[in-house]
Structures are given as structure tokens and as C-alpha cells.
Enzyme design. Structure first.
Site, PDB file in Angstrom:
ATOM      1  N   LYS A 181       0.844  -1.191   0.000  1.00 46.32           N
ATOM      2  CA  LYS A 181       0.000   0.000   0.000  1.00 46.32           C
ATOM      3  C   LYS A 181       0.882   1.244   0.000  1.00 46.32           C
ATOM      4  CE  LYS A 181      -1.804   2.554   3.244  1.00 46.32           C
ATOM      5  NZ  LYS A 181      -1.744   3.916   2.666  1.00 46.32           N
ATOM      6  N   GLU A 255      10.208   0.497  10.394  1.00 47.90           N
ATOM      7  CA  GLU A 255      11.193   1.568  10.220  1.00 47.90           C
ATOM      8  C   GLU A 255      10.448   2.857  10.505  1.00 47.90           C
ATOM      9  OE1 GLU A 255      12.968   4.419   9.262  1.00 47.90           O
ATOM     10  OE2 GLU A 255      13.085   3.910   7.145  1.00 47.90           O
ATOM     11  N   GLU A 386       9.831  14.731  16.465  1.00 44.70           N
ATOM     12  CA  GLU A 386      10.214  14.717  15.054  1.00 44.70           C
ATOM     13  C   GLU A 386       9.365  15.753  14.319  1.00 44.70           C
ATOM     14  OE1 GLU A 386       9.283  11.102  12.825  1.00 44.70           O
ATOM     15  OE2 GLU A 386      11.222  11.311  11.836  1.00 44.70           O
TER      16      GLU A 386
END
Lengths: 475, 287
Positions: A181, A255, A386
Site C-alpha cells: 500500500k 522503520e 520529530e
């Protein structure tokens, strides 16, 4: 300073079509989900309408992958699988310019990056893994390692084609079949990759590509007949997936996010370090999970370095992603732009000193001027969270021990950078940094032969190299 | 049936990317398995061998200096061009080896796949054979394989293409360059292979191919001071020990091949390992 004349790449090269469909069982078919409109983030114009998968489409894609696995792909000798994968590598090289322009249109990244990094690295990943398909016994995972079965893969929008390559190439090389996807905002190059896969004559069902939003990803990851899940994306979603897979036999690799420290010692070659810092945080608009978003500078050179950094960042050209002179392109989505703005505002509110490049920004589209915060303390949100944008936070340190302590003071652990002239110190630092990749006197280097992945909440499992094959083998 | 007279090919040597005749001016007739004349091949001399070694040495720095990825792509390109010449190779192997077309076809297909297999090794050798060494001290120590240099290859006498490819590809995959003495009686597929190499981005001098009498040329290569390794595969039994003794004069790495090596079987890494040095680097670790 002189003015640059525009040097735009032609968008016609992208062969943009008004409609794209999902790729299941070797055919392009209409999905029964709500179609999505993908836009060019540099202009906000609609590029194309893309059909998406419903839950039943996810099921038929997984069934197609299972059939292809049982009947063809798992039985095929590695040397034959290899030749299919080599074909894909070659076709990506042949259609490289088309893919690069399409990637820049759909993602917003500068054409020089899609042309020189994303596309060639995607090709090299297929090339490299093709060679493993008939050598798996040498990879150190046992004499005759077996594939897992059907891999469900969900990838992000920051490197759409490259992430597809990172996922599909090792899965196929190891003998698995794939349902992938692509991200909701960047589905186009993955569907051109599907076209390439069709032209390469891969057996139907070996690779299936189903666009859609998070719900499609969740259905894929949760499907009972998927044996392996690979996810690249945010740490928040990664935690949900890991929880969702608890108690099942599915193999998982993640990840996730990062907040990398880029550490500059006083003996570092400063001009070279400045280039590395700029590359570390402004490459791909900072939409890089391993971006060097926390700059740790030895106190004695902090003022000099920050001055050089401001001067260099002022020269970065922000604008049309298709212009070959553009250094920083468009932020991928309005949502991401909002998030970047919110976090930079928090930086100001918490007392950091903001410096923003006075570069001109286009009138339309999602753009954010390169920004550097100095006087940042470890407690501030811009030092902890982040940002995933062109925003750098500068902190200082006095001793190597302090640099290590600050660098490791994060729940993440994807990458780190060290800048010093002293080889022994590089290795001393590398030994102590809790990160999956450590770049010394360089930053953001990627190669299919070099394993990539994180410590701690940056995820687990590696992509690339001998190590990366483990993720797709039943070992 | 056409009455057209075909253009016959002159088979020459392949040295430094060029196709010279033997400097000796000699040639010898090559026949098919039934003894029917096929062509004249150049009968290479000591001087040809020395020219070839010097071409191989000249090419070594460039070839060993390319990235493993680049070398892999160049070698894969060779396989692509081989595939395009498939029919020609099938015909040449069938006449050279006296095997039926179907057998020749299978030999050629395996040969092309073998080349692909070695092309895939270029950027994996270091990961499989190299190491990071956990030495007991504050040092970072690692070992990497490096190509040994110029390799003299005595190609198998029987297997004119599959055997030939099986001995050349592992030499150059890791960055070595080579001088190959072809099968004495079945040299024609080797010369056609050199035409493939010349048109596949393989730099001139990386592979040099000499046809002629193995027993005449091999001793010069075995004793040559600028040759680093010697593959004895096609050496006549009567001179093998002498060749090894000559090779000892400059401490060459010598590959004593397995008896009756089955080139159709998937190989192991032994032919890759044979021409590799291991370099260990130590570096202190500390603030």
C-alpha cells in the site's frame, strides 16, 4: 548573488494520466473504495484520480498473492526469480526520467533529488537484491532459508518509489509475494512501478499494489493470511501495528521516526561540516526519518558555525520542484505543513532563537522556508519531537561524553552524524551512539549493500545488505 | 536454397580490447568433432602471452577501482549481449563439442545464467567473506577481500563455452583481470565470447584471450613475474606439476581444480575465493 534563470524539467515527461487504478493479480482494476485525488503540493492542482481498495479488495489482493506464492513464486528456482528482478531494475533505469518527473510532481521534492537519488537508488535496490535471489544460502541465515509467504507492506510519502523498492525487492528475492500500500498522498510512482512489473511479465499476483488511506493499511496488516508485515512510517502508527500483531505468528519489521543528532567537534573541517548539516536536514525538505534534525555543536565553535550555517542556508533556493536549480521543494501536504508550523511556533514560545531564511516562497502550494533554531535546550519540543520538515535545532556541548549523553537522550535511535578530523574519536563515538546508522564526516548516505534501520522506538529490523534479507526469510 | 557465398570469419586473438593476429604469424586449423575443417585460429606465442599480461596489468587499476555495483552492471550487460547471440553460440558449441542442438542449447543457457550468477556476486563478496574483528583492545579492526591482480587462466579443454565462462566470470567479478588460454581444439566459442566482451562495456584488457597450444604458452604465464595467480583447469596432466613449480617462483596463488569438474552444476564460492586477498585494517578507538 546573481539570479538564476528558470531551468524547469518538462512535466510532459511524466506521462501523467487522468486516472490510475490499483494493480491486483497482474491486472489494473478499479478498486471499490472511494477514489482519491492526488495533488501536486507545489501548486495544489489535482494531478489524477486514483482508485482505492476496499476491505474486500484487500482480501482479493492477498488471495492473489497467496495463489502466486503457492503455485508459482515459491516453487521457482532463485536463478529464475533473479532474472525477473533484474528486468525490473533495468526498466526503472530505462524509464528513470519519467519516474523522476512524476515523483517530483506528486511528492513535491526537487527534481535533482528524484533524478539523482530516489530513482537510481530504487533501481540499484532491485539490481542488488536480484543477485541475492539465487545466493540466499550464503547470506548467513542457514544453508537453505525459506520465504515467509505473503508480505503486506505499507510505505510512507517521503520517498514513494524508493520505499516501494526497499520493500518489494528483498521480498521477491527471498521468494515472498507482495501486497503493497503506497501512501495516500503519493500513489503515482508505485502504480508506474506496477506497470513496469507488468511489462517485465512477472507472474500475476506476485506483486499487488493497492492505494488507499490508513484504513486500507490497517486491513492489510490485519489480514489473517498475511505472513509478514513491513511498515515504514510514524512511530505512533508503528506502535499500533506492533500491538495489533501481538499474539499472531506474523513476522514484523518497523522503520519509524527519528530525531538524529548531528555532532560537530571543534576540529571538524567546518565548511565541509556545514554542507553535511545542510544536506542532513534540508535534503528532501527534511521529510527524512533519519534527518540530522538536532545539531550538537561543540561550544567553542558554536557562534562561528551558526554564522556559516545561516550564510549557507540563505543561498538555498526554495520553489518549483521541477526546476533543476531548486534545492528545497514543496512540503508534501497541507497537513504536514500545519504540523511543521505548530512545532516551530512551540520552539519560539519555549524560548529558542528562531532564524528563518529570507528566501522568496511561491504564492501557491505548500512551502516552508528553511529555519534554524539556536539556544535550544533538551527539554523543548523542537529538541524532542520529530518535525519532519526543514527545521534544524541547534544545541551545544563541551565534552565528548556530554555529546554522547545528549545524542542518546531520545526515545528514537535511527541515525547519527559525527564530524571530526580524528579517526579514533569517530570510532569511539560510533561505539557509544545508540543509533542504527552512524555517518562520519558525511550524512544521508544510502546504499542497498548497507543495512539501514533503527534502535529503540525508531523500529526494528534492517533493510539492505545481508542483514536485511532476514526480514523476509523464515529464520 | 540460396546460392550466396557466406562471408567466413577470421578468428583472431583478443588482447587489450583489440583483435590482433598472433605476432608469430602462426595459425592452426580447427575442426569440428568429426574432423571437418571449420576455421584457422591464431596460434598464440610467448610474445602474445606477454603482451596480454601487460594489457591485463594496465587494466587492473581501473577495473578493480570501479564500484562493485558498477562492475555488477557491466557483467550483467555481458549476459544481456550473450542472450542476443544465443543462436550463434548454440551453433558454435554444437559443432565444437559435437553435441546435439538440444544439448548445445542447454549448455548455452546454463552458461548465460552462470554469468548472471557471478554478476550478482560483485557487491556481495565483501559482505560474505569480509568481517569486523572483535579484537581484545580499543581498536576497530575489519577485514575486506580484495582482488589479487592478474590471473592466468588455462580454460577447460572440453567445455568450450560453459566451462570457459565458469572460469572467467569469477576472476573478473571481484575485480581481477585475466589472460585466458582457450581450449586448444575448441577455441571458436571463446573468440565469439571476446566479441561479446568487446561490445559490453568491459574495459579492454580486463579479459585477454589467446588461442593456441596450451602446453606451449602456459609455462611462460606460470613463470611470469607480473602474473599473480594461475588457474590450472585446462592444463595437460603431464605439465601440471611443472607449472605449479614455476608458479612458486613468484608465489602465485594456484587453483588446482577439482577432477572432472561439473560445470553444469551450480558452483560454490571457491573460484571467487581463489583470487582474493584479505586485507585487515586496524584503527584506534578513543577520544
Amino acid at each position: 548573488m546573481w539570479e538564476y534563470a528558470p531551468a524547469p524539467e518538462s512535466r510532459d515527461i511524466a506521462n501523467l494520466k487522468p486516472n490510475y487504478r490499483m494493480f491486483v493479480d497482474g491486472k489494473f482494476v478499479e478498486g471499490s473504495g472511494e477514489p482519491l485525488k492526488t495533488i501536486n503540493p507545489a501548486t495544489e492542482e489535482v494531478l489524477a484520480e486514483v482508485s482505492t481498495a476496499s476491505e474486500s479488495d484487500v482480501d482479493s489482493a492477498v488471495k492473489a498473492a497467496r495463489r502466486a506464492y503457492d503455485r508459482v513464486w515459491s516453487k521457482m528456482p532463485g536463478s529464475e526469480r533473479a532474472k525477473y528482478i533484474y528486468r525490473i531494475a533495468r526498466q526503472i533505469q530505462e524509464r528513470g526520467r519519467e519516474l523522476a518527473v512524476l515523483e517530483s510532481l506528486d511528492n513535491g521534492k526537487p527534481i535533482k533529488e528524484s533524478r539523482d537519488v530516489d530513482v537510481p537508488t530504487a533501481a540499484s535496490h532491485f539490481f542488488y537484491h536480484a543477485g541475492w535471489a539465487d545466493k540466499l544460502g550464503y547470506a548467513g541465515h542457514g544453508p537453505d532459508p525459506k520465504p515467509l509467504g505473503v508480505a503486506g507492506q505499507v510505505i510512507p510519502w517521503n520517498f514513494p518509489l524508493l520505499m516501494a523498492a526497499w520493500k518489494i525487492a528483498p521480498a521477491l528475492a527471498c521468494g515472498n509475494t507482495v501486497v503493497l500500500k503506497p501512501a495516500e498522498t503519493t500513489p503515482l510512482t508505485a502504480l508506474v512501478l506496477a506497470d513496469i512489473i507488468q511489462q517485465c511479465d512477472l507472474p500475476p499476483g506476485v506483486v499487488n499494489i493497492i492505494p488507499g488511506a490508513g484504513d486500507v493499511g490497517a486491513a492489510l496488516v490485519g489480514h489473517t493470511d498475511v505472513n509478514k508485515v513491513a511498515f515504514t512510517g510514524s512511530t505512533d502508527v508503528g506502535k499500533v501495528i506492533q500491538g495489533q500483531l501481538a499474539g499472531t505468528s506474523k513476522k514484523l519489521t518497523l522503520e519509524l521516526g527519528g530525531k538524529a543528532a548531528n555532532i560537530v567537534f571543534d576540529d571538524a573541517p567546518l565548511d565541509q561540516a556545514v554542507e553535511g548539516i545542510v544536506n542532513g536536514i534540508f535534503f528532501n525538505q527534511g521529510h527524512v526519518c533519519c534527518a540530522g534534525s538536532r545539531l550538537l555543536v561543540q561550544e567553542s565553535i558554536a557562534d562561528e558555525l551558526i554564522e556559516k550555517l545561516h550564510a549557507r542556508v540563505s543561498t538555498l533556493r526554495v520553489g518549483d520542484p521541477l526546476d533543476k536549480n531548486t534545492d528545497v521543494g514543496a512540503i508534501n501536504s497541507r497537513e504536514q505543513l500545519t504540523k511543521i508550523k505548530e512545532l516551530t511556533e512551540s520552539g519560539e514560545a519555549e524560548g529558542a532563537t528562531r532564524w528563518t531564511s529570507e528566501c522568496s516562497l511561491p504564492d501557491k502550494g505548500f512551502f516552508f522556508a528553511p529555519t534554524v533554531f539556536s539556544g535550544v535546550s533538551q527539554a523543548m519540543r523542537i529538541a524532542r519531537e520529530e518535525i519532519f520538515g526543514p527545521v534544524l535545532s541547534v544545541l551545544t556541548f563541551r565534552t565528548p561524553e556530554e555529546a554522547v549523553a545528549k545524542a542518546n537522550n531520545t526515545p528514537y535511535g535511527l541515525s547519527a552524524g559525527v564530524w571530526t578530523d580524528k579517526g579514533s574519536r569517530i570510532l569511539w563515538m560510533a561505539q557509544r551512539l545508540r543509533a542504527g546508522v552512524v555517518w562520519s564526516n558525511t550524512f544521508n548516505r544510502f546504499d542497498p549493500t548497507a543495512p539501514f534501520g533503527g534502535y529503540q522506538e525508531s523500529g526494528f529490523g534492517r533493510e539492505g545488505g545481508r542483514t536485511g534479507l532476514e526480514a523476509y526469510l523464515d529464520v | 536454397m540460396s546460392d550466396r557465398i557466406t562471408v567466413a570469419k577470421t578468428y583472431k586473438l583478443y588482447i587489450g580490447g583489440k583483435f590482433p593476429r598472433s605476432e608469430s604469424g602462426r595459425s592452426y586449423p580447427v575442426t569440428d568433432a568429426k574432423g571437418t575443417f571449420l576455421a584457422n585460429a591464431a596460434q598464440g606465442s610467448r610474445k602474445d602471452a606477454r603482451d596480454a599480461v601487460s594489457a591485463a596489468r594496465k587494466a587492473f587499476a581501473g577495473w578493480s577501482g570501479t564500484t562493485a555495483y558498477n562492475r555488477g552492471q557491466v557483467l550483467y550487460r555481458v549476459a544481456e549481449v550473450l542472450e542476443g547471440r544465443r543462436e550463434q553460440f548454440i551453433a558454435e558449441v554444437a559443432t565444437s563439442e559435437g553435441v546435439p542442438a538440444k544439448k548445445a542449447q542447454s549448455l548455452v543457457d546454463t552458461a548465460i545464467d552462470r554469468w548472471v550468477w557471478y554478476a550478482g556476486w560483485t557487491d556481495k563478496i565483501a559482505a560474505v567473506l569480509g568481517s569486523s574483528n572483535p579484537v581484545a583492545g580499543p581498536y576497530f579492526s575489519f577485514s575486506t577481500p580484495e582482488p589479487t591482480g592478474v590471473v592466468a587462466v588455462l580454460a577447460p579443454q572440453q567445455s568450450s563455452l560453459l566451462g570457459l565462462i565458469s572460469v572467467i566470470a569469477p576472476v573478473i567479478a571481484s575485480g581481477n583481470t585475466c589472460v585466458v588460454i582457450t581450449s586448444q581444439d575448441r577455441p571458436l566459442p571463446a573468440i565469439t565470447l571476446s566479441e561479446v566482451l568487446a561490445t559490453s562495456d568491459v574495459p579492454g584488457g580486463v579479459v585477454n584471450i589467446i588461442t593456441g597450444r596450451t602446453a606451449e604458452i602456459a609455462p611462460w604465464l606460470a613463470s611470469h613475474g607480473d602474473v599473480n595467480a594461475l588457474d590450472l583447469t585446462g592444463a595437460p596432466e603431464s605439465i601440471r606439476a611443472d607449472l605449479e613449480r614455476s608458479a612458486a617462483g613468484t608465489v602465485k596463488r594456484v587453483l588446482r581444480n577439482k577432477q572432472n569438474e561439473d560445470f553444469a552444476a551450480t558452483p560454490d564460492m571457491s573460484r571467487l575465493r581463489a583470487y582474493l586477498e584479505t586485507k585487515t585494517v586496524w584503527h584506534p578507538m578513543g577520544v
